[in-house]
Design an enzyme around this catalytic site. Structure first.
Site, PDB file in Angstrom:
ATOM      1  N   ASP A 143      -6.535   1.715  12.417  1.00 52.43           N
ATOM      2  CA  ASP A 143      -7.735   0.914  12.102  1.00 52.43           C
ATOM      3  C   ASP A 143      -8.637   0.719  13.310  1.00 52.43           C
ATOM      4  O   ASP A 143      -9.835   0.488  13.166  1.00 52.43           O
ATOM      5  CB  ASP A 143      -7.327  -0.435  11.524  1.00 52.43           C
ATOM      6  CG  ASP A 143      -6.826  -0.248  10.111  1.00 52.43           C
ATOM      7  OD1 ASP A 143      -5.653   0.112   9.943  1.00 52.43           O
ATOM      8  OD2 ASP A 143      -7.637  -0.391   9.174  1.00 52.43           O
ATOM      9  N   GLN A 160       0.825  -1.212   0.000  1.00 50.65           N
ATOM     10  CA  GLN A 160       0.000   0.000   0.000  1.00 50.65           C
ATOM     11  C   GLN A 160       0.864   1.269   0.000  1.00 50.65           C
ATOM     12  O   GLN A 160       0.467   2.297  -0.540  1.00 50.65           O
ATOM     13  CB  GLN A 160      -0.931   0.032   1.222  1.00 50.65           C
ATOM     14  CG  GLN A 160      -2.074  -0.958   1.182  1.00 50.65           C
ATOM     15  CD  GLN A 160      -1.732  -2.277   1.848  1.00 50.65           C
ATOM     16  OE1 GLN A 160      -0.574  -2.681   1.916  1.00 50.65           O
ATOM     17  NE2 GLN A 160      -2.733  -2.969   2.354  1.00 50.65           N
TER      18      GLN A 160
HETATM   19  O1  MRU Z   1      -5.449  -3.453   4.824  1.00 50.93           O
HETATM   20  P1  MRU Z   1      -5.715  -1.997   4.582  1.00 50.93           P
HETATM   21  O2  MRU Z   1      -5.025  -1.470   3.366  1.00 50.93           O
HETATM   22  O3  MRU Z   1      -7.186  -1.681   4.616  1.00 50.93           O
HETATM   23  O4  MRU Z   1      -5.059  -1.280   5.845  1.00 50.93           O
HETATM   24  C1  MRU Z   1      -5.158   0.119   5.943  1.00 50.93           C
HETATM   25  C2  MRU Z   1      -4.389   0.687   7.049  1.00 50.93           C
HETATM   26  O5  MRU Z   1      -3.830  -0.008   7.856  1.00 50.93           O
HETATM   27  C3  MRU Z   1      -4.382   2.178   7.163  1.00 50.93           C
HETATM   28  O6  MRU Z   1      -3.181   2.615   7.714  1.00 50.93           O
HETATM   29  C4  MRU Z   1      -5.524   2.591   8.097  1.00 50.93           C
HETATM   30  O7  MRU Z   1      -6.729   2.072   7.674  1.00 50.93           O
HETATM   31  C5  MRU Z   1      -5.613   4.045   8.229  1.00 50.93           C
HETATM   32  S1  MRU Z   1      -6.622   4.707   6.959  1.00 50.93           S
HETATM   33  C6  MRU Z   1      -6.844   6.304   7.022  1.00 50.93           C
END
Ligand code: MRU
Length: 347
Positions: free
Chosen positions: A236, A195
């Protein structure tokens, strides 16, 4: 560029699994397609998942207008239940679903199903609009932490893509950049699904903010060489004691920041706090399939049949966190106290 857009009849999602190579949108005409998009990470990031689930409930409710109200309610609850199964860690998913169901529960007893759908649609739109508004406030609060030109490191993607708009950690970075207080951003690539490389580097480049991509195992060396003066990440789920679940690897970055005397900031809206749990030990951690680790870009990079552990998130203890930026302001230790006050503000 919007990760999520609602246009009366359907939900459009930017397919984040294809970025940065392809900019493609998915049109979701039923709730099952939204659920699938959440599971596949086509829409990802805690606030974006929450907003997507809210619109999924609207799509689900639209299929039920011919039913009696008790049948409508029963099916709506089943849809909500299925949506809750899509991803376990980001509490925004559950927050948004609970908020939608609370709006539904408050409808007068004689409400017809068409009116119920309209009300649910308004509630989902409000969730999306609220996300954009709170991220704007958080960006202003967070930028106040940066009073001189600073190089920052971030992990995963907490940008506009992960939210309805603006982003959390990247929203703060963009605002501080506008104010002349960011010199550059180091983006951890964020194994296994990249990501940081695919999304954060792309978003920052779109915004004209200098970004340097590193692999996750380079963060310590970058800190050791005084190349960053702050870390900022999203979240999260945050427990009442300030423990923070975020993308796997965040904990390691926090430990490194502590060792190097670098402030470690978390930016998250109040919808990311779980006021029902006392510590990070209560946060369910999603485990994803082994192939996310054993293959890279479709190529196998590990021996067939190797045992794999693939937690998608980790928990950073509150003791490693310098401050948590919210739309209500900046929280500092003792977090139990600061978060109890936040609970009152959210009532
Ligand atoms: O697995 P993902 O890509 O959904 O994980 C996202 C994250 O861990 C982000 O850092 C988190 O959701 C913060 S979003 C503003």
């Amino acid at each position: 560029m919007r990760s999520i857009a609602w246009s009366n009849n359907y939900l459009t999602l930017l397919n984040q699994t294809l970025l940065p190579n392809r900019l493609e949108y998915i049109e979701c005409h039923d709730w099952q397609r939204v659920a699938e998009a959440i599971r596949r990470l086509e829409v990802r990031g805690a606030p974006a998942i929450g907003a997507a689930a809210a619109f999924a409930l609207v799509l689900g409710a639209r299929e039920l207008t011919a039913l009696t109200m008790p049948e409508f309610k029963e099916k709506l609850m089943q849809t909500a239940c299925a949506l809750r199964q899509t991803r376990p860690t980001a509490v925004n998913l559950f927050w948004a679903i609970d908020r939608m169901l609370a709006v539904f529960d408050q409808l007068p007893g004689n409400t017809d199903t068409i009116t119920a759908v309209t009300t649910l649609e308004q509630a989902a739109i409000a969730i999306a609009e609220q996300d954009e508004a709170v991220n704007g406030k958080m960006a202003v609060h967070g930028a106040s932490l940066f009073t001189k030109p600073t190089a920052v490191l971030t992990h995963c993607n907490a940008g506009a893509l992960a939210t309805v708009a603006i982003g959390t950690a990247l929203g703060v970075i963009c605002k501080a950049w506008e104010q002349g207080n960011i010199t550059k951003v180091f983006a951890d690539e964020t194994r296994p699904l990249l990501q940081g490389a695919r999304l954060t580097a792309w978003e920052l480049m779109q915004n004209g903010i200098p970004v340097t991509l590193i692999t996750d195992n380079m963060a310590g060396w970058v800190m050791k060489n005084n190349m960053v003066q702050a870390v900022i990440v999203g979240a999260d789920r945050i427990a009442l004691n300030g423990d923070v679940a975020n993308k796997i690897g965040t904990y390691s970055v926090a430990v490194l920041a502590k060792e190097h005397g670098i402030p470690f900031y978390v930016a998250a809206p109040s919808s990311t706090f779980d006021f029902t749990i006392h510590s990070g030990a209560d946060i369910p951690i999603e485990e994803r399939c082994a192939t996310e680790i054993t293959s890279l870009g479709g190529n196998c990079v590990a021996p067939q049949g190797v045992d794999v552990f693939n937690p998608a998130f980790d928990v950073t203890p509150n003791s490693l966190i310098t401050a948590i930026i919210t739309e209500y302001g900046i929280l500092r230790a003792p977090y139990n106290q600061a978060i109890s006050q936040l609970v009152q503000k959210c009532k």
